[in-house]
Design an enzyme around this catalytic site. Structure first.
Site, PDB file in Angstrom:
ATOM      1  N   HIS A   7       0.823  -1.216   0.000  1.00 48.27           N
ATOM      2  CA  HIS A   7       0.000   0.000   0.000  1.00 48.27           C
ATOM      3  C   HIS A   7       0.851   1.257   0.000  1.00 48.27           C
ATOM      4  O   HIS A   7       2.037   1.220   0.319  1.00 48.27           O
ATOM      5  CB  HIS A   7      -0.982   0.027   1.175  1.00 48.27           C
ATOM      6  N   GLU A  43      -7.614   4.736  10.200  1.00 45.43           N
ATOM      7  CA  GLU A  43      -7.238   4.514   8.800  1.00 45.43           C
ATOM      8  C   GLU A  43      -8.270   3.714   8.031  1.00 45.43           C
ATOM      9  O   GLU A  43      -9.092   3.010   8.618  1.00 45.43           O
ATOM     10  CB  GLU A  43      -5.850   3.847   8.730  1.00 45.43           C
ATOM     11  N   GLN A  59      -3.918   3.485   1.398  1.00 40.94           N
ATOM     12  CA  GLN A  59      -4.266   3.587   2.823  1.00 40.94           C
ATOM     13  C   GLN A  59      -4.392   5.068   3.180  1.00 40.94           C
ATOM     14  O   GLN A  59      -3.428   5.825   3.010  1.00 40.94           O
ATOM     15  CB  GLN A  59      -3.173   2.937   3.672  1.00 40.94           C
ATOM     16  N   HIS A  83       4.008   7.193   3.527  1.00 40.44           N
ATOM     17  CA  HIS A  83       4.925   6.059   3.443  1.00 40.44           C
ATOM     18  C   HIS A  83       4.543   5.134   2.302  1.00 40.44           C
ATOM     19  O   HIS A  83       3.429   5.191   1.783  1.00 40.44           O
ATOM     20  CB  HIS A  83       4.959   5.275   4.767  1.00 40.44           C
ATOM     21  N   GLU A 133       7.697   0.836   4.899  1.00 43.74           N
ATOM     22  CA  GLU A 133       7.055  -0.135   5.780  1.00 43.74           C
ATOM     23  C   GLU A 133       7.150  -1.519   5.144  1.00 43.74           C
ATOM     24  O   GLU A 133       7.007  -1.664   3.926  1.00 43.74           O
ATOM     25  CB  GLU A 133       5.580   0.258   5.969  1.00 43.74           C
TER      26      GLU A 133
HETATM   27  C1  MC0 Z   1       9.324  12.221   9.256  1.00 46.38           C
HETATM   28  N1  MC0 Z   1      10.273  12.373   8.313  1.00 46.38           N
HETATM   29  C2  MC0 Z   1       9.864  11.779   7.194  1.00 46.38           C
HETATM   30  C3  MC0 Z   1       8.583  11.256   7.497  1.00 46.38           C
HETATM   31  N2  MC0 Z   1       8.288  11.546   8.790  1.00 46.38           N
HETATM   32  N3  MC0 Z   1      10.432  11.631   5.994  1.00 46.38           N
HETATM   33  C4  MC0 Z   1       9.722  10.982   5.054  1.00 46.38           C
HETATM   34  N4  MC0 Z   1       8.477  10.464   5.265  1.00 46.38           N
HETATM   35  C5  MC0 Z   1       7.892  10.587   6.466  1.00 46.38           C
HETATM   36  N5  MC0 Z   1       6.685  10.079   6.683  1.00 46.38           N
HETATM   37  C6  MC0 Z   1      11.558  13.054   8.477  1.00 46.38           C
HETATM   38  C7  MC0 Z   1      11.361  14.452   9.049  1.00 46.38           C
HETATM   39  O1  MC0 Z   1      11.104  15.394   8.028  1.00 46.38           O
HETATM   40  C8  MC0 Z   1      12.662  14.692   9.762  1.00 46.38           C
HETATM   41  O2  MC0 Z   1      13.626  15.097   8.839  1.00 46.38           O
HETATM   42  C9  MC0 Z   1      13.052  13.308  10.271  1.00 46.38           C
HETATM   43  O3  MC0 Z   1      12.337  12.355   9.442  1.00 46.38           O
HETATM   44  C10 MC0 Z   1      12.667  13.081  11.736  1.00 46.38           C
HETATM   45  O4  MC0 Z   1      11.279  13.309  11.838  1.00 46.38           O
HETATM   46  P1  MC0 Z   1      10.577  14.116  13.008  1.00 46.38           P
HETATM   47  O5  MC0 Z   1      10.011  15.361  12.489  1.00 46.38           O
HETATM   48  O6  MC0 Z   1      11.490  14.189  14.163  1.00 46.38           O
HETATM   49  O7  MC0 Z   1       9.284  13.250  13.281  1.00 46.38           O
HETATM   50  P2  MC0 Z   1       8.976  12.024  14.217  1.00 46.38           P
HETATM   51  O8  MC0 Z   1       9.412  12.274  15.620  1.00 46.38           O
HETATM   52  O9  MC0 Z   1       7.550  11.720  13.981  1.00 46.38           O
HETATM   53  O10 MC0 Z   1       9.836  10.810  13.653  1.00 46.38           O
HETATM   54  C11 MC0 Z   1       9.744  10.391  12.331  1.00 46.38           C
HETATM   55  C12 MC0 Z   1       9.663   8.862  12.276  1.00 46.38           C
HETATM   56  C13 MC0 Z   1       8.342   8.444  12.989  1.00 46.38           C
HETATM   57  C14 MC0 Z   1       9.650   8.458  10.791  1.00 46.38           C
HETATM   58  C15 MC0 Z   1      10.877   8.257  12.968  1.00 46.38           C
HETATM   59  O11 MC0 Z   1       7.251   9.109  12.375  1.00 46.38           O
HETATM   60  C16 MC0 Z   1       8.099   6.963  12.997  1.00 46.38           C
HETATM   61  O12 MC0 Z   1       8.626   6.223  13.816  1.00 46.38           O
HETATM   62  N6  MC0 Z   1       7.227   6.446  12.073  1.00 46.38           N
HETATM   63  C17 MC0 Z   1       6.877   5.021  12.009  1.00 46.38           C
HETATM   64  C18 MC0 Z   1       5.494   4.777  12.516  1.00 46.38           C
HETATM   65  C19 MC0 Z   1       4.404   5.509  11.730  1.00 46.38           C
HETATM   66  O13 MC0 Z   1       4.694   6.364  10.903  1.00 46.38           O
HETATM   67  N7  MC0 Z   1       3.125   5.198  12.056  1.00 46.38           N
HETATM   68  C20 MC0 Z   1       1.972   5.798  11.387  1.00 46.38           C
HETATM   69  C21 MC0 Z   1       1.474   4.962  10.293  1.00 46.38           C
HETATM   70  P3  MC0 Z   1      14.469  16.449   9.066  1.00 46.38           P
HETATM   71  O14 MC0 Z   1      15.325  16.553   7.838  1.00 46.38           O
HETATM   72  O15 MC0 Z   1      13.453  17.531   9.223  1.00 46.38           O
HETATM   73  O16 MC0 Z   1      15.272  16.175  10.323  1.00 46.38           O
HETATM   74  S1  MC0 Z   1       0.775   3.471  10.943  1.00 46.38           S
HETATM   75  C22 MC0 Z   1       0.394   2.507   9.627  1.00 46.38           C
HETATM   76  O17 MC0 Z   1       0.601   2.896   8.523  1.00 46.38           O
HETATM   77  C23 MC0 Z   1      -0.252   1.158   9.964  1.00 46.38           C
HETATM   78  C24 MC0 Z   1      -1.617   1.384  10.538  1.00 46.38           C
HETATM   79  C25 MC0 Z   1      -0.325   0.210   8.770  1.00 46.38           C
HETATM   80  O18 MC0 Z   1       0.182   0.504   7.675  1.00 46.38           O
HETATM   81  O19 MC0 Z   1      -0.919  -0.884   8.934  1.00 46.38           O
END
Ligand code: MC0
Length: 142
Positions: A7, A43, A59, A83, A133
């Site tokens: 997705h 979602e 998604q 993502h 992912e």
């Molecule tokens: C953040 N960054 C991204 C991003 N989110 N880059 C690309 N795509 C994204 N989605 C970048 C920011 O711009 C920043 O870069 C750096 O990563 C650190 O981000 P942050 O602003 O400090 O933000 P945080 O604290 O939210 O951390 C980002 C991180 C986090 C990706 C580590 O969002 C995470 O752990 N995500 C994994 C879980 C997730 O996203 N869950 C929701 C979907 P700069 O250059 O500004 O430092 S759940 C889902 O989808 C499930 C239900 C499913 O599929 O079944």
């Protein structure tokens, strides 16, 4: 390792409004809805096609609050692609292989994902700026 794109996750402010847009514009159908407290999202999965090992979907993701991954993403970047998720046969094995190649794993162990899947995320900074992912679909899925 990757069997298909499972997705593409799209961050939005208003899930119902975006579902209506995707249904009306692209003739897609919602096949599952879920609130995932652990991931901080509400979602919906819209089915596109079936492939090896599972289907492919759009998604739509609405954050449960501002202090969540999708909430922070929306505040920083606005609505858009959040993502890309790839189907793998075994998410735990894939994590081991990918981690061994130097990519930071956001999840050391699989978590619960949409429609009974097992999921894990890779750090976007190590994957060309793309939050990635891994998805292992359950044995049977719509
Ligand atoms: C953040 N960054 C991204 C991003 N989110 N880059 C690309 N795509 C994204 N989605 C970048 C920011 O711009 C920043 O870069 C750096 O990563 C650190 O981000 P942050 O602003 O400090 O933000 P945080 O604290 O939210 O951390 C980002 C991180 C986090 C990706 C580590 O969002 C995470 O752990 N995500 C994994 C879980 C997730 O996203 N869950 C929701 C979907 P700069 O250059 O500004 O430092 S759940 C889902 O989808 C499930 C239900 C499913 O599929 O079944």
């Amino acid at each position: 390792m990757f069997m298909r794109i499972d997705h593409v996750g799209i961050a939005c402010h208003d899930l119902e409004e975006k579902i209506a847009f995707f249904e009306r514009t692209f003739e897609l159908t919602v096949v599952a809805r879920e609130v995932n407290e652990e991931q901080g999202v509400k979602e919906a999965m819209l089915h596109i096609a079936d492939g090896e090992g599972g289907g492919s979907y759009i998604q739509l993701l609405e954050p449960l609050g501002p202090d969540t991954p999708v909430g922070r993403f929306l505040a920083k970047r606005g609505e858009g692609v959040h993502h890309v998720a790839f189907g793998v046969p075994d998410v735990e094995a894939a994590l081991g292989e990918i981690g061994g190649r130097g990519v930071r794993l956001l999840d050391e162990k699989p978590r619960h994902g949409s429609m009974g899947s097992s999921i894990a995320f890779l750090h976007p900074k190590d994957v060309g700026g793309m939050l990635t992912e891994l998805v292992q679909a359950p044995p049977r899925r719509p």
